[in-house]
Design a protein around this motif. Structure first.
Motif, PDB file in Angstrom:
ATOM      1  N   ILE C 116      18.988  41.387  40.441  1.00  0.00           N
ATOM      2  CA  ILE C 116      19.353  40.126  41.295  1.00  0.00           C
ATOM      3  C   ILE C 116      20.936  40.018  41.228  1.00  0.00           C
ATOM      4  N   VAL C 117      21.604  40.093  42.434  1.00  0.00           N
ATOM      5  CA  VAL C 117      23.050  40.418  42.224  1.00  0.00           C
ATOM      6  C   VAL C 117      23.856  39.280  43.071  1.00  0.00           C
ATOM      7  N   PRO C 118      24.684  38.452  42.430  1.00  0.00           N
ATOM      8  CA  PRO C 118      25.452  37.410  42.969  1.00  0.00           C
ATOM      9  C   PRO C 118      26.613  37.573  43.591  1.00  0.00           C
ATOM     10  N   TYR C 119      27.198  36.498  44.298  1.00  0.00           N
ATOM     11  CA  TYR C 119      28.551  36.834  44.607  1.00  0.00           C
ATOM     12  C   TYR C 119      29.445  36.937  43.701  1.00  0.00           C
ATOM     13  N   VAL C 120      30.573  37.566  43.726  1.00  0.00           N
ATOM     14  CA  VAL C 120      31.700  37.325  42.968  1.00  0.00           C
ATOM     15  C   VAL C 120      32.400  36.081  43.185  1.00  0.00           C
TER      16      VAL C 120
ATOM     17  N   ILE D  81      22.054  31.930  42.334  1.00  0.00           N
ATOM     18  CA  ILE D  81      22.455  32.738  41.078  1.00  0.00           C
ATOM     19  C   ILE D  81      24.064  32.415  41.035  1.00  0.00           C
ATOM     20  N   PRO D  82      24.527  32.028  40.011  1.00  0.00           N
ATOM     21  CA  PRO D  82      26.208  31.530  39.977  1.00  0.00           C
ATOM     22  C   PRO D  82      26.999  32.734  40.513  1.00  0.00           C
ATOM     23  N   ALA D  83      28.003  32.588  41.068  1.00  0.00           N
ATOM     24  CA  ALA D  83      28.827  33.896  41.331  1.00  0.00           C
ATOM     25  C   ALA D  83      29.910  34.082  39.992  1.00  0.00           C
ATOM     26  N   THR D  84      30.455  34.942  39.819  1.00  0.00           N
ATOM     27  CA  THR D  84      31.231  35.344  38.632  1.00  0.00           C
ATOM     28  C   THR D  84      32.259  34.207  38.729  1.00  0.00           C
ATOM     29  N   GLU D  85      32.763  33.776  39.763  1.00  0.00           N
ATOM     30  CA  GLU D  85      33.569  32.652  39.814  1.00  0.00           C
ATOM     31  C   GLU D  85      33.377  31.563  38.867  1.00  0.00           C
ATOM     32  N   SER D 107      33.471  42.041  35.907  1.00  0.00           N
ATOM     33  CA  SER D 107      33.397  41.668  37.320  1.00  0.00           C
ATOM     34  C   SER D 107      34.438  40.865  37.996  1.00  0.00           C
ATOM     35  N   TRP D 108      35.062  40.036  37.300  1.00  0.00           N
ATOM     36  CA  TRP D 108      36.213  39.353  37.930  1.00  0.00           C
ATOM     37  C   TRP D 108      37.223  40.145  38.480  1.00  0.00           C
ATOM     38  N   GLY D 111      35.761  42.739  41.172  1.00  0.00           N
ATOM     39  CA  GLY D 111      35.102  42.493  42.290  1.00  0.00           C
ATOM     40  C   GLY D 111      33.747  43.065  42.472  1.00  0.00           C
ATOM     41  N   LYS D 112      33.236  43.662  41.184  1.00  0.00           N
ATOM     42  CA  LYS D 112      31.775  44.115  41.380  1.00  0.00           C
ATOM     43  C   LYS D 112      30.896  43.134  40.595  1.00  0.00           C
ATOM     44  N   SER D 113      29.929  42.795  41.241  1.00  0.00           N
ATOM     45  CA  SER D 113      28.911  41.684  40.842  1.00  0.00           C
ATOM     46  C   SER D 113      28.289  42.184  39.546  1.00  0.00           C
ATOM     47  N   ILE D 114      27.722  41.062  38.834  1.00  0.00           N
ATOM     48  CA  ILE D 114      26.994  41.321  37.821  1.00  0.00           C
ATOM     49  C   ILE D 114      25.671  41.466  38.281  1.00  0.00           C
ATOM     50  N   ALA D 115      24.929  42.745  37.811  1.00  0.00           N
ATOM     51  CA  ALA D 115      23.535  42.801  38.078  1.00  0.00           C
ATOM     52  C   ALA D 115      22.504  42.463  37.340  1.00  0.00           C
TER      53      ALA D 115
END
Lengths: 475, 185, 1021, 216
Positions: C116-120, D81-85, D107-108, D111-115
């Motif tokens: 499950i992959v969220p936004y950055v 699901i929380p963004a890296t931000e 990730s920050w 710019g790649k999301s955390i899976a």
């Protein structure tokens, strides 16, 4: 101890000379005694493979080939889906259901012969009941395949069984298909029980007469140590009587329920009160036809004309003629009600059935099921086994056509003209059907090789009866 | 010979066996034996013989009763299951039909009744007959092979209080058998 | 969203997939690739390596190397969709993927591990999982219809009409509905190509700028720009700038399905560019001279809405009377009170005679007037100012002038007929272009969008001419017929991908805003032009915004915001013009040709630009109920004369050119006239549209584009046709119930006069057990205003993820449409000219549903709101339900019909509807997902009442005439409750006592006493 | 020679019959146990995560509200699901140099999301809506358990249909005051029966058992 020790030295082979048929009045051709009948019937099982009739070998091989065709067809079905069949909307049922009903129908003669005729104390039943019970089992096995194969998602067939699942969902007991699940499985089980109970004493006989030790051991295990104690016989007969008594209503209920698959629906051509009796009659009709189709060659191949006599065959013919007329009455009623009901859908359905695109199938079935079998009124025909055999096959075909007419012509043009369609079977439909016939025949061929295809102990009773009723003819 | 330790009076002996050629002979023999006072005995035939069981004093047969009870259970099970499914387990509105569409439940109920009874008739018959029983002393007698083919046997068992090896054998001989044997355990 | 998993292909293993749901891959990221040239030689070797599976393996191994992908893309358009992409998943939010679980056997199946992959960075305006709607506009032939686009996490999934837009009013046509599929079409062109080999936008702009300099030096000499019809203010101003800068450059417009006569006639009337528009809300009598005004043309949705309002009868008003004169049956014609089948070419003389009859000045014509003419003339004259004569889209100038003259004579101009200024720019025609090309005056040809190599009239032999240009630049969505012969091909953006603007038929402008970044790095015409003008890096957004900034400088930000929000730019409507009264010139003597051939856009594929759209291909053509082919329509009696039957091949010859196609015997086709259709015979459309049918353009003559004369002859062989309704007679069943208006006034309950509704008591059971107290959803369908346009069917297909099954399966009777439109012929025993009725049939949601009783696993049962639920994941596929459904509205997945593999299509699917797998039944659910959504919303707003009309089913929302009404039958004030209470309401197959929740309103014909009994008689002599 | 078996065979025969029956029943019950066991349902097993994120620490120790990260839980079917931000808002300041939080910074930067590995997963034909449950007083912990005691997140309920239906049949047993919805340590009071019944009335909670409630 060496498992293939020969424990008796008789070398079994079929009687060389052709044993004549004693004719239409005698159930059992004589002279016979308890031992002779045992040896004659069990002898077929003991026959060394190299002495088996060539026809048997060829037949068994052919049916084995067809079993492989079945495998292929089923594989394709599972891989690609029911789309490989000629089905569509509106005709969402095709060969699968037709074959299902046809096979179940064929099964019915077995139960009828062994149960109903037993209750009616018909002596001629003795020579064919074992065989036709086996036929019932195998036919039900074939029939049982189709309801599962025809599912869109066959691997989920178990959802039709009531079992506690994590969805807390259960089958829907108002559906005739759910009734089928219970009816067919019950029918299969009870037929098996009935058949096995009948076999028990004969298995004991095989245990005590088989030429090889390993054979004896196998039969010994199967016979559960039956030793013919008087008290056992007493309970045995009671149990057998009860089974017969239970099977009789069962056999009626099963095809009644099968007919409900159609009668309960709304479809013109299906929604008919005549269906239950007329389906049962049809079932018995096709069943007897199948019995004759199988018995006539077999008794010739194994030179058993004195054990399965013309009396039996003629009786079967007469019965066929009888139920055939009931079936004819069924057709008549359908026609009558389509007119008398004044229901526009019904009357259209009937006109479409006889004149529509599938009209020829209807007239063909009338020819096969009603016209041709009338020949059986004549004794000459009944005594001409080639003719009888051909007629029996014709009836089998006719009964298949009947189901085709009921399923397809009713579905393809129902209420709204906009949704009318046409049904054309594909090669996969045909292969599946042919495949099950092969499967059925293979089982029959194996059966006659491994188990007594005539009930030995009942023939002994017949011998006993003959000894006392008429003077044993001496010449 | 003293048999103080043995529970049975004749160690290693199951009984005495007489072989007859026809069912009629057998029945006659049984009746004689019974009137002689023998009780622990059994008759063997390759096919059902009317009156044979009665001849050795067998009376009541409970198979039917079991089957009747089973049938009733079948009905209760079938109907119970369906009503529970459609009214309690997960009630659905199916095509506007009431939850208790009992007419639609008849077929399955009926089938359950048949199934239960049929299975019971088999099971009860076997159970009462004490089958399966692959080993049995009577099989020790070579001649008994034909009990499932064409011969008829009467066996007086050693447990019978009246059993006395020599006398019983003598008695059997008087019944006009084809041959008589002791049946070893 | 799930990785492409090969396991998808083995049907029975995978289960209903929720397509990517709110999860979004910004698809453009799928396709990002370094722009570099490809060494074809090296690739050929690679590919030569193997055949069959091996070949594929080679591809997959090489798939990571972009160059191969691009090569493949160009050799096998769309194939790349099937090649696993090395994806960079930026901004990718994963909610659900395809589960391999066997149906709801969650019990005995382990769900696969998913990530499950969220936004950055979380975008402000998006609530994860909630859909949003944006207003934009869809343009056909230069005219816009406003639409609202439903977007799930930046993925457009559904198009609806924009209620605030004058050309939509909230409804939509099959084309708006299907346009979303084009966006995701895996066959779209993805790369810039130079002479067929890979290139880049950068290289292209470079090359173009250099060209531009030499062109500039020549003041535009030799520059030809060909575009489709357009009203885009920005585009037009760009063109004007260009033409001002380069006076010798020339602008040509080619619109294959537009009839130039319409514009020229309007110009003659108004003395300037104008459009004739109609106001049917004022009309009591309508005479249409072969105009399909309810179903085609830029204003059809508005006209349809007005028409259906005038045709209402239930509040005691007298309905409009509608005469249709046409050569080939049209959707509009099926609602006509009187339909007269006449040759298209004879309509001019009829119009002139009519003009005379109503007292307008018109030259004499030869030929006798049809019997009905005077009656119609009288009817019109009795309704001066309250009637309208509509000229057909494909009729010659004379008819348009005559029609206007008649309207003037009847005082309709100003009431029912309005003359509006047109925003269509002046430009040269395709004929001019061909001439210039052949004359060698064209150095460089820039083709913006249009596809002349396929759809220019054959008589022009455009391709030969085009080859004379030194180089051709093609901007196109597909690498199609024209691109194939172009020096440069540039992929064009879809209207949902880029900024632009456009105008409706009445001039109302709409800003076209993108819903998603270009999926395939496409470019818009704006960009290409600005590059040509020396600003290669101006974005479409700047260009469009720039234009409107100059247009309305003050308070621009507010203006921009509202314009985008509303989907219409306020105050841009066209001005009403005064009409002059042009002379009617005498008609040329009609040449006595044996056969008339009418050429028309295909009802579902249009001019051919929709050929690769599976939904439209599979949508049964309204008048024939056939799919996947264009046919040759011929009148039954003519067919008899010719000795041809359905499916026989027929050769049609115009001048020296010939096409061969299958015959379709069509009632109401005019005697001596055959109809053929554009849009097929494509070779460059993509996998769906290629190599089907014949191309009518191949016999199109520039001189007689839409009405030609020629010969027909029987050709060898027959052709299999996929037909979804084989029987079109009612067979004494009266599924459609009809009355004359006079009868209706006597017996408003005419539908239930003969077939009395059944008493509720006749049943074995006590059904009082089920009371639907809370909501009681129901639907009514008014047959009186259904044109059979099929917008509902396509809307349903889009909303409910309905699979396309292809011609073979359709012809086997396995099409999947949840709502089908039945068409019945009946009346006056005439095989040639029967009355036609349309009947949409969705699931009836019967209260005594016969399907439910026979399902052994309770996969279809009733909800407590009375909806006939179909639970796909419980279905085992006995198909008994379908057998027992008297309406045959259930559809079965005989194979794995849904496309589980094509990545881009997953983006298109409605995440709120399960994608069905193989072996399960499916059917109309009254758009249950929409019902549930609103119910949840209402509950969250402390359990408020649901407002009537708050829930719209997809079919209802799309329907141009609002024939479909859905709502809560328990709410006495709801539209549906009222309409269900009408006397003319009846149940289909009521005698079966299934108690359908979907009911019909009977058809009422308001025919003219004077013409009673001679409907449609066109027999000249 | 007529005797084919030894006396013991009688016992063997009877025993083997018993054995067959026993075998059948055990097989069935084992199948049943596997079916409901954690191997199928993944209950109580915490899968590997790219970052050893501890709900225990963030919820219990730091007292962060559920909605701080799961932003859309009240408004959307999807909790979010929380963004890296979101992570960075704290972890740019604290623990901004430990290895555990490295993936966040990567990730920050990239710019790649955390899976993350999905823990609570429903089949795709099941349409669950967080917002309506939250809104009707079904607490997070009712399904997700007390996450404030979970160093690594794991399933405490099977999420099987019968489990869902169990609550849908009788919401009163599981409902709580709206104020308590985000209290993951919530304990049902002794008078849950009365309270539940009352809340069900106040919140207008219906017992929805129609198929279309979850399957569309």
């Amino acid at each position: 101890m060496d498992q293939i020790t020969k424990v008796n030295e008789n070398n079994y082979e079929l009687p060389s000379a052709v044993i004549p048929d004693p004719g239409a009045n005698i159930v059992l051709g004589g002279p016979q005694d308890y031992n002779s009948v045992t040896q004659r019937i069990a002898g077929v099982v003991y026959l060394p493979i190299k002495k088996a009739p060539k026809k048997w070998l060829v037949g068994a091989f052919l049916s084995f080939c067809f079993v492989n065709v079945l495998m292929l067809a089923v594989y394709m079905l599972f891989m690609r889906g029911v789309g490989i069949w000629g089905l569509n909307i509106p005709v969402a049922w095709g060969f699968a259901i037709i074959n299902f009903v046809w096979w179940i129908g064929i099964g019915h003669a077995g139960t009828l012969i062994s149960a109903v005729l037993f209750l009616l104390k018909q002596d001629w039943r003795t020579s064919i009941n074992r065989f036709s019970e086996a036929m019932t089992l195998f036919a039900v096995a074939c029939a049982g395949m189709f309801p599962i194969l025809h599912l869109g998602r066959p691997w989920l067939f178990y959802w039709l069984l009531p079992y506690p699942n994590s969805m807390w969902l259960w089958p829907q007991p108002r559906s005739p298909l759910e009734w089928d699940v219970f009816a067919v499985s019950t029918y299969g089980t009870v037929s098996l029980v009935f058949w096995y109970v009948g076999l028990l004493p004969d298995l004991a006989s095989l245990r005590d007469t088989a030429p090889y030790l390993f054979q004896r051991k196998i039969y010994a295990i199967l016979s559960l140590g039956w030793r013919g104690s008087a008290i056992h016989w007493h309970r045995y007969q009671k149990a057998y009587l009860l089974l017969a008594g239970l099977s009789t209503p069962l056999v009626l209920s099963v095809h009644t329920i099968v007919s409900f698959d159609f009668a309960v629906s709304q479809l013109p051509g299906w929604h008919t009160t005549i269906f239950p009796p007329y389906f049962v009659a049809g079932a018995v009709y096709s069943g007897f036809a199948m019995v004759l189709t199988l018995i006539i060659p077999l008794r010739a191949w194994y030179n058993m004309r004195d054990l399965i006599t013309l009396r039996t065959i003629e009786a079967a013919c007469k019965l066929m003629l009888g139920v055939g007329l009931i079936v004819a009455y069924g057709y008549g009623t359908e026609a009558f009600f389509s007119w008398y009901s004044g229901d526009k859908y019904e009357s259209f359905m009937y006109m479409n059935r006889v004149t529509g695109p599938y009209g020829f199938t209807y007239w063909l079935l009338i020819l096969c099921n009603i016209l041709i079998p009338q020949a059986l009124w004549s004794q000459k025909v009944r005594h001409n086994l080639t003719l009888v055999w051909i007629i029996s096959i014709v009836v089998n075909i006719g009964m298949w056509l009947e189901r085709f007419v009921i399923v397809v012509t009713s579905l393809h043009r129902d209420f709204l003209p906009s949704s009318w369609g046409i049904y054309v079977p594909t090669k996969w439909d045909i292969m599946t059907y042919a495949g099950t016939i092969g499967f059925f025949m293979l089982l029959i061929f194996l059966f006659v090789r491994t188990l007594p295809s005539i009930s030995i102990f009942e023939v002994r009773e017949q011998v006993h009866h003959d000894l006392h009723s008429q003077p044993v003819d001496k010449h | 010979m003293s048999h103080a330790v043995s529970t049975k009076r004749y160690e290693g002996l199951y009984g005495a066996l007489a072989q007859f050629d026809t069912p009629e002979d057998l029945i006659e023999a049984c009746e004689k034996a019974y009137s002689e006072g023998y009780r622990k005995m059994d008759a063997y035939a390759p096919m059902p013989v009317d009156g044979l069981a009665e001849a050795i004093g067998y009376k009541k047969n409970k198979v039917a009763l079991c089957v009747l009870i089973a049938g009733c259970c079948g009905i209760c099970f079938g109907l119970g299951l369906l009503e529970w499914i459609s009214q309690i387990a997960y009630p659905h509105n199916v095509g506007g039909r009431p939850l208790n569409s009992w007419p639609a439940f008849i077929p399955i109920t009926f089938e359950c009744m048949i199934l239960f009874s049929a299975l019971t008739s088999l099971v009860s018959m076997l159970a009462m007959n004490g089958l399966p029983r692959p080993y049995h002393s009577v099989f020790n007698v070579q001649a008994f092979e034909r009990a499932s083919v064409d011969k008829f046997f009467l066996c007086i068992e050693s447990e019978d209080p009246k059993f006395e090896p020599d006398q019983t054998l003598e008695f059997l001989k008087t019944l006009g058998p084809e041959e008589v044997n002791y049946v070893p355990e | 969203m799930k990785e492409l998993s090969p396991s998808h292909s083995n049907g029975h293993m995978n289960e209903h997939e929720k397509p990517m749901a709110s999860a979004l891959v910004p698809l453009e990221s799928l396709l990002e690739k370094p722009q570099k040239k490809v060494d074809l030689g090296q690739l050929r070797e690679k590919l030569a390596a193997g055949r069959g599976p091996a070949f594929w393996r080679t591809l997959e191994e090489a798939a990571e190397t972009e160059d191969l992908k691009e090569y493949v893309e160009q050799e096998f358009p769309g194939l790349s969709g099937q090649i696993p992409q090395g994806v960079d998943r930026r901004n990718l939010l994963k909610v659900m993927g395809a589960s391999l679980a066997m149906a709801g056997a969650a019990a005995c199946t382990k769900l696969p591990k998913e990530s499950i992959v969220p936004y950055v960075r979380q975008p402000e305006n998006i609530i994860p999982g909630e859909p949003m709607f944006y207003a934009t506009a869809h343009t056909i032939a230069g005219y816009a219809r406003g639409v609202l686009v439903e977007s799930h996490m930046n993925r457009p999934t559904k198009i609806e009409g924009n209620p605030d837009h004058p050309a939509s009013l909230g409804s939509s046509t099959i084309f708006e509905q299907a346009s979303v599929l084009n966006l995701y079409d895996p066959d779209r062109s993805e790369t810039v190509l130079n002479r067929g080999s890979l290139s880049t936008w950068g290289e292209f702009t470079g090359a173009l700028s250099t060209e531009a300099q030499s062109i500039g030096a020549r003041k535009g000499e030799g520059l030809a720009i060909l575009s489709g019809a357009t009203t885009s203010p920005t585009f037009i101003s760009q063109m004007n700038t260009l033409l001002a800068q380069w006076p010798s450059a020339k602008w040509y417009i080619h619109e294959p399905s537009a009839n130039p006569a319409v514009a020229s006639a309007a110009k003659k009337i108004a003395g300037r560019n104008a459009v004739v528009t109609y106001d049917f809300s004022q009309a009591d009598v309508i005479l249409s001279l072969e105009s399909d005004f309810l179903n085609s043309g830029p204003a059809s949705l508005k006209y349809a809405r007005q028409f259906s309002a005038k045709r209402a009868i239930d509040d005691g008003q007298t309905p409009v009377r509608y005469y249709q004169v046409e050569s080939s049956p049209s959707a509009s014609g099926s609602l006509a009170d009187h339909r007269f089948s006449v040759k298209s070419s004879s309509i001019a003389s009829i119009a002139y005679q009519l003009a005379k009859a109503v007292g307008a000045a018109a030259p004499d014509v030869t030929g006798t007037a049809p019997a009905w003419l005077n009656a119609v003339a009288a009817d019109l004259s009795n309704n001066k100012g309250r009637c309208v004569v509509v000229a057909g889209e494909y009729q010659p100038e004379s008819v348009h002038l005559a029609a206007f003259a008649i309207n003037q004579a009847l005082g309709n101009v100003g009431t029912t007929v309005k003359l509006l200024e047109s925003f269509m720019p002046d430009a040269h025609s395709i004929e001019d272009l061909t001439a210039d090309l052949n004359g060698g005056h064209v150095e460089m040809l820039i083709v913006l969008g249009s596809n002349p190599v396929y759809d220019a009239p054959a008589s022009l032999d455009f391709l030969t001419a085009m080859k004379k240009a030194r180089q051709t630049i093609r901007l196109g969505t597909y690498f199609d017929e024209t691109s194939r012969w172009s020096y440069w091909h540039v992929p064009q953006v879809h209207y949902l991908e880029s900024w632009s603007d456009t105008r409706a038929f009445d001039g109302t402008a709409t800003i076209v805003q993108p819903l998603v970044e270009p999926l395939y790095k496409g470019k818009s015409a704006h960009e290409l032009l600005s590059t040509l003008l020396g600003k290669p890096d101006a974005t479409p957004h700047d260009l469009v915004k720039g234009y409107w900034q100059t247009a309305s400088p003050n308070g621009f930000d507010a203006f921009w915001k509202t314009s985008l929000h509303n989907g219409v730019v306020a105050g841009t409507g066209a001005a009403i013009l005064n009409a002059g009264s042009p002379e009617l010139s005498p008609l040329p003597a009609a040449e006595a040709a044996e056969w008339e051939i009418t050429l028309r856009p295909d009802p579902t594929i249009g001019d051919g630009s929709w050929a690769n759209n599976g939904w439209l291909q599979e949508c049964p053509k309204p008048q024939t109920k056939t799919a996947w082919d264009n046919l040759i329509m011929i009148r039954p009696s003519d067919a008899e004369k010719m000795g041809v039957h359905k499916g026989d091949m027929l050769k049609v010859t115009v001048k020296d050119k010939t096409v061969t196609g299958p015959v379709w015997i069509t009632p109401n086709q005019a005697q001596g006239s055959v109809a053929i259709f554009f849009g097929y015979g494509r070779t460059g459309s993509g996998r769906v549209g290629n190599k089907i049918g014949y191309s009518a353009y191949q016999i199109q003559d520039a001189a007689m584009r839409f009405i030609a004369t020629g010969t027909i002859s029987k050709a060898a062989g027959t052709y299999p046709i996929a037909n979804t309704q084989s029987t079109q007679t009612m067979e004494e069943r009266a599924p459609v119930r009809v009355a004359e208006f006079s009868e209706f006034k006597e017996h408003p309950n005419f539908p239930t006069l003969e077939e009395k509704p059944l008493p509720k008591s006749i049943t074995l059971y006590d059904t009082s057990e089920w009371k639907y107290l809370d909501h009681k959803w129901g639907m009514t369908i008014d047959l009186n205003i259904c044109t059979g346009c099929s917008a509902c069917a396509i809307a349903c297909q889009s909303e409910n993820n309905i699979a396309v099954v292809g011609k073979d399966q359709v012809s086997r009777g396995r099409h999947m449409h949840w709502i089908r439109i039945d068409q019945y012929y009946s009346g006056n025993g005439s095989l040639d000219e029967p009355e036609t009725y349309n009947q949409p049939v969705p699931c009836m949601q019967c209260e005594n549903a016969p399907c439910e009783v026979v399902c052994p696993v309770a996969a279809t049962v009733h909800s407590k709101e009375g909806i006939n639920q179909m639970v796909y994941n419980r279905c085992v596929g006995t198909r008994y339900c379908s057998n027992n459904c008297p309406y045959k509205v259930r559809r079965f997945n005989f194979y794995l019909f849904s496309d589980w593999d094509t990545e881009s299509l997953k983006g298109m699917r409605n995440p709120d509807v399960t994608v069905r797998s193989r072996g399960v039944m499916e059917k109309c659910s009254y758009c249950i997902q929409r019902i549930q959504e609103v119910k949840i919303k209402a509950e969250k707003e402390n359990n408020r009442k649901i407002v009537d009309g708050e829930i719209l089913t997809a079919c209802q929302q799309a329907c141009p005439t609002q024939a479909i009404t859905f709502g809560d039958l328990n709410d006495p004030n709801s539209k549906v409750a009222k309409s269900a209470a009408l006397k003319r309401n009846y149940n289909l197959l009521d005698d079966l006592n299934n108690r359908p929740r979907t009911t019909y309103l009977g058809y009422v014909r308001n025919s003219n006493e004077a013409l009673r009994g001679q409907r449609g008689s066109n027999h000249e002599g | 020679m007529a005797q084919l078996f030894s006396p013991s065979s009688n016992t063997i025969a009877k025993v083997s019959i018993a054995a067959v029956i026993l075998l059948a029943s055990t097989t069935l019950s084992i199948a049943y146990m596997i079916d409901r066991g954690s191997w199928i349902t993944n209950v109580n097993s915490a899968p590997e995560q790219p970052i050893p994120f501890s709900h225990k620490h963030h919820v219990k120790d730091d007292g962060i509200d559920c909605r701080y990260c799961h932003t859309s839980v009240e408004t959307s079917h999807f909790a979010g699901i929380p963004a890296t931000e979101t992570c960075m808002s704290c972890h740019s300041q604290i623990w901004n140099n430990v290895a555990a939080t490295q993936p966040i910074r990567d990730s920050w930067a990239s710019g790649k999301s955390i899976a993350w590995t999905r823990v609570h997963n429903l089949p795709d034909y099941v349409y669950f809506n967080h917002s309506i449950h939250i809104n009707k007083g079904i607490g997070c912990s009712a399904c997700h358990g007390n996450v404030s005691e979970m160093p690594l997140i794991y399933k405490v309920n099977t999420l099987n249909m019968n489990w869902c239906v169990n609550c849908h049949r009788n919401p009163a047993k599981f409902i709580r005051p709206r104020s308590e919805v985000f209290n993951v340590a919530y304990q049902y009071p002794a008078n849950q029966d009365e309270l539940g019944a009352q809340l069900v009335k106040d919140y207008h909670v219906q017992s929805l058992l129609d198929c279309v409630t979850c399957h569309r």
